[in-house]
Design a protein around this motif. Structure first.
Motif, PDB file in Angstrom:
ATOM      1  N   ILE A 220       0.859  -1.181   0.000  1.00  0.00           N
ATOM      2  CA  ILE A 220       0.000   0.000   0.000  1.00  0.00           C
ATOM      3  C   ILE A 220       0.898   1.235   0.000  1.00  0.00           C
ATOM      4  O   ILE A 220       1.741   1.397   0.885  1.00  0.00           O
ATOM      5  CB  ILE A 220      -0.941   0.011   1.221  1.00  0.00           C
ATOM      6  N   VAL A 221       0.710   2.064  -0.994  1.00  0.00           N
ATOM      7  CA  VAL A 221       1.517   3.272  -1.102  1.00  0.00           C
ATOM      8  C   VAL A 221       0.642   4.476  -0.783  1.00  0.00           C
ATOM      9  O   VAL A 221      -0.575   4.441  -0.941  1.00  0.00           O
ATOM     10  CB  VAL A 221       2.138   3.401  -2.508  1.00  0.00           C
ATOM     11  N   HIS A 222       1.311   5.558  -0.354  1.00  0.00           N
ATOM     12  CA  HIS A 222       0.611   6.784   0.017  1.00  0.00           C
ATOM     13  C   HIS A 222       1.294   7.971  -0.659  1.00  0.00           C
ATOM     14  O   HIS A 222       2.495   7.926  -0.968  1.00  0.00           O
ATOM     15  CB  HIS A 222       0.600   6.972   1.532  1.00  0.00           C
ATOM     16  N   ALA A 223       0.527   9.005  -0.827  1.00  0.00           N
ATOM     17  CA  ALA A 223       1.087  10.210  -1.438  1.00  0.00           C
ATOM     18  C   ALA A 223       2.119  10.871  -0.529  1.00  0.00           C
ATOM     19  O   ALA A 223       2.953  11.646  -1.001  1.00  0.00           O
ATOM     20  CB  ALA A 223      -0.026  11.199  -1.760  1.00  0.00           C
ATOM     21  N   THR A 224       2.085  10.563   0.752  1.00  0.00           N
ATOM     22  CA  THR A 224       3.019  11.175   1.703  1.00  0.00           C
ATOM     23  C   THR A 224       4.282  10.352   1.923  1.00  0.00           C
ATOM     24  O   THR A 224       5.122  10.740   2.745  1.00  0.00           O
ATOM     25  CB  THR A 224       2.299  11.381   3.046  1.00  0.00           C
ATOM     26  N   ASP A 225       4.452   9.225   1.229  1.00  0.00           N
ATOM     27  CA  ASP A 225       5.652   8.400   1.389  1.00  0.00           C
ATOM     28  C   ASP A 225       6.894   9.193   0.975  1.00  0.00           C
ATOM     29  O   ASP A 225       6.918   9.841  -0.077  1.00  0.00           O
ATOM     30  CB  ASP A 225       5.550   7.125   0.560  1.00  0.00           C
ATOM     31  N   SER A 226       7.944   9.131   1.797  1.00  0.00           N
ATOM     32  CA  SER A 226       9.150   9.930   1.531  1.00  0.00           C
ATOM     33  C   SER A 226      10.102   9.251   0.553  1.00  0.00           C
ATOM     34  O   SER A 226      10.792   9.926  -0.217  1.00  0.00           O
ATOM     35  CB  SER A 226       9.889  10.209   2.836  1.00  0.00           C
ATOM     36  N   ASN A 227      10.161   7.912   0.563  1.00  0.00           N
ATOM     37  CA  ASN A 227      11.142   7.246  -0.285  1.00  0.00           C
ATOM     38  C   ASN A 227      10.711   7.150  -1.738  1.00  0.00           C
ATOM     39  O   ASN A 227      11.535   7.078  -2.643  1.00  0.00           O
ATOM     40  CB  ASN A 227      11.443   5.849   0.251  1.00  0.00           C
ATOM     41  N   GLY A 228       9.392   7.171  -2.001  1.00  0.00           N
ATOM     42  CA  GLY A 228       8.915   7.096  -3.368  1.00  0.00           C
ATOM     43  C   GLY A 228       9.053   5.703  -3.948  1.00  0.00           C
ATOM     44  O   GLY A 228       9.381   4.729  -3.266  1.00  0.00           O
ATOM     45  N   LEU A 229       8.800   5.617  -5.270  1.00  0.00           N
ATOM     46  CA  LEU A 229       8.875   4.332  -5.965  1.00  0.00           C
ATOM     47  C   LEU A 229      10.241   4.110  -6.598  1.00  0.00           C
ATOM     48  O   LEU A 229      10.790   3.012  -6.550  1.00  0.00           O
ATOM     49  CB  LEU A 229       7.797   4.250  -7.052  1.00  0.00           C
ATOM     50  N   VAL A 230      10.794   5.154  -7.219  1.00  0.00           N
ATOM     51  CA  VAL A 230      12.066   5.047  -7.924  1.00  0.00           C
ATOM     52  C   VAL A 230      12.581   6.473  -8.164  1.00  0.00           C
ATOM     53  O   VAL A 230      11.809   7.431  -8.108  1.00  0.00           O
ATOM     54  CB  VAL A 230      11.898   4.280  -9.253  1.00  0.00           C
ATOM     55  N   ILE A 231      13.882   6.605  -8.411  1.00  0.00           N
ATOM     56  CA  ILE A 231      14.499   7.895  -8.697  1.00  0.00           C
ATOM     57  C   ILE A 231      14.936   7.922 -10.153  1.00  0.00           C
ATOM     58  O   ILE A 231      15.565   6.974 -10.642  1.00  0.00           O
ATOM     59  CB  ILE A 231      15.701   8.157  -7.777  1.00  0.00           C
ATOM     60  N   ILE A 232      14.610   9.000 -10.854  1.00  0.00           N
ATOM     61  CA  ILE A 232      15.017   9.187 -12.247  1.00  0.00           C
ATOM     62  C   ILE A 232      16.046  10.316 -12.294  1.00  0.00           C
ATOM     63  O   ILE A 232      15.823  11.389 -11.724  1.00  0.00           O
ATOM     64  CB  ILE A 232      13.824   9.519 -13.153  1.00  0.00           C
ATOM     65  N   THR A 233      17.148  10.068 -12.975  1.00  0.00           N
ATOM     66  CA  THR A 233      18.212  11.055 -13.115  1.00  0.00           C
ATOM     67  C   THR A 233      18.450  11.322 -14.592  1.00  0.00           C
ATOM     68  O   THR A 233      18.674  10.377 -15.358  1.00  0.00           O
ATOM     69  CB  THR A 233      19.512  10.557 -12.464  1.00  0.00           C
TER      70      THR A 233
END
Length: 438
Positions: A220-233
């Motif tokens: 279950i994911v939330h809009a307030t999660d700090s780590n997120g799903l993945v990082i794009i650079t």
């Protein structure tokens, strides 16, 4: 006389109180004999005695064999060196905008994606149900508005026939405007429900390389999660932040303000392999007082992804090209009590100490700004046995050619990197590894 001494020796040795029985007397006699022999050999003629040598075992009248090279004229590219760090143009942490169960993850770690590519999906059924409810409420309120409009038209006709009061027409008109406001509210709720449903599909906000996945499907994911799903650079293009000494600021800023594009090359940690070529983008607005340096930003296309975020690189920036400079091999330049100097070979095969003002270094060569003219011969190898006015036997060679990728260098280091010279020694080329000191 010899016979008398020999006759007296046994008698003297037999006497216990005789001074000949003391060992130090014999030691003195041996030293006297050795000194007399040395004096005799020294007084021999030159043909009979061994050749006399200098203090170091070298004949002072014999010319010293050295390697020399002429000073040449050429064009020299002046570079500024700096230490830099690769900085991505954009870095985004992809997060969910809605709450729900992560049903699917559609990306592969490390893959390059484009903006708008689908990365993951959240279970959309909750938001589909909310959209259906909002659309139903809109349809109901729209029907009420249509009926109120029909009644208003009838009331206006009856009022024109003087069959009803004006108040009844005004009341119906107000009801119509009320339903129209309700329709606007319902329309906004429908649009919001559609947006929440769209947010259930997580897409890439920018183009770039994906990092490692932070959440697995089923969570279950939330809009307030700090780590997120993945990082794009974003890697193409990419920036490099590097520093130059404040003493070199004037020339660089003058060229920036004139709109010139200064080429910048990025090398690996060893400084031997070139990774990418780009252009200077801009400069910072203040000098770092702790290091006395100014930060510059260069941009690289990075089409082959040779530069990686947070990578350490050596940066070389072309700032000037000196035309017709006097160049000598760097091995000819010494530092000692006279300052910075070279041994110049005169026409009579003697050497003279010549103070010079060195300039930028280009590969194996160094620019001489003052003190030497093109064509003059300087000693490249064999300085250790030389002094001012000494005779030499020269073996000439051409001036050293610049090494592949050799560049003239200025600055590029932090304050306090200079060394005080004690005796004559070869100058340390900037950017080269320090030589072993014994």
């Amino acid at each position: 006389m010899k016979m008398e001494i020999r006759s007296l020796l046994p008698e003297a040795m037999a006497n216990p109180r005789s001074p000949w029985r003391r060992p130090w007397i014999w030691l003195v006699l041996l030293l006297l004999l050795a000194g007399g022999g040395a004096y005799y050999l020294y007084q021999q003629p030159a043909g009979d005695a061994p050749q006399r040598l200098g203090r170091r075992g070298i004949d002072p009248t014999r010319p010293t064999a050295v390697v020399a090279a002429p000073a040449k004229t050429g064009d020299v590219s002046v570079y500024l060196n700096g230490l830099g760090t690769v900085i991505p143009l954009k870095t985004v942490t992809v997060r969910s905008r809605v709450d729900g169960e992560l049903s699917r993850v559609l990306f592969t770690e490390g893959r390059v994606v484009k903006a708008g590519d689908l990365l993951a999906e959240i279970d959309p059924r909750v938001y589909q149900t909310q959209l259906a409810q909002m659309e139903g409420q809109l349809a109901r309120d729209q029907a009420l508005l249509d009926n109120a409009l029909i009644d208003l038209q009838r009331y206006r006709t009856l009022y024109a026939q003087d069959s009803i009061a004006k108040q009844q027409v005004d009341t119906q008109d107000s009801l119509v405007r009320q339903y129209q406001g309700t329709i606007k509210l319902d329309t906004g709720q429908v649009d919001n429900a559609k947006l929440q449903l769209a947010y259930a599909r997580i897409t890439a906000p920018i183009s770039g390389r994906l990092g490692l996945r932070q959440v697995d499907p089923g969570n279950i994911v939330h809009a307030t999660d700090s780590n997120g799903l993945v990082i794009i650079t974003q890697l193409q293009p990419i920036n490099v932040i590097f520093s130059i000494p404040e003493d070199s600021l004037t020339g660089v800023m003058r060229k920036l303000q004139a709109g010139e594009k200064l080429p910048v090359d990025a090398y690996d940690r060893t400084g031997q392999n070139k990774l990418a070529s780009g252009m200077l983008l801009t400069a910072d607005n203040q000098i770092d007082t702790t290091t006395g340096t100014l930060k510059l930003k260069a941009q690289f296309n990075n089409e082959d992804s040779a530069l990686f975020p947070n990578q350490f690189v050596n940066v070389r920036m072309l700032v000037d090209v000196r035309k017709g400079a006097t160049i000598v091999p760097s091995a000819a330049i010494l530092r000692g009590t006279p300052g910075t100097f070279v041994y110049a070979v005169n026409s009579d095969n003697t050497v003279a100490v010549r103070k010079i003002k060195p300039g930028p270094v280009e590969g194996l060569n160094t620019v001489v700004e003052e003190g030497l003219a093109p064509g003059e011969i300087v000693v490249v190898n064999g300085h250790d046995k030389l002094r001012d006015g000494a005779k030499v036997d020269t073996t000439q060679r051409d001036a050293a050619e610049p090494a592949p990728g050799g560049t003239a260098k200025q600055g590029g280091g932090k304050k306090g990197d200079g060394k005080k010279g004690g005796g004559a020694r070869r100058p340390q080329q900037e950017g080269a590894p320090p030589s072993d000191t014994k």
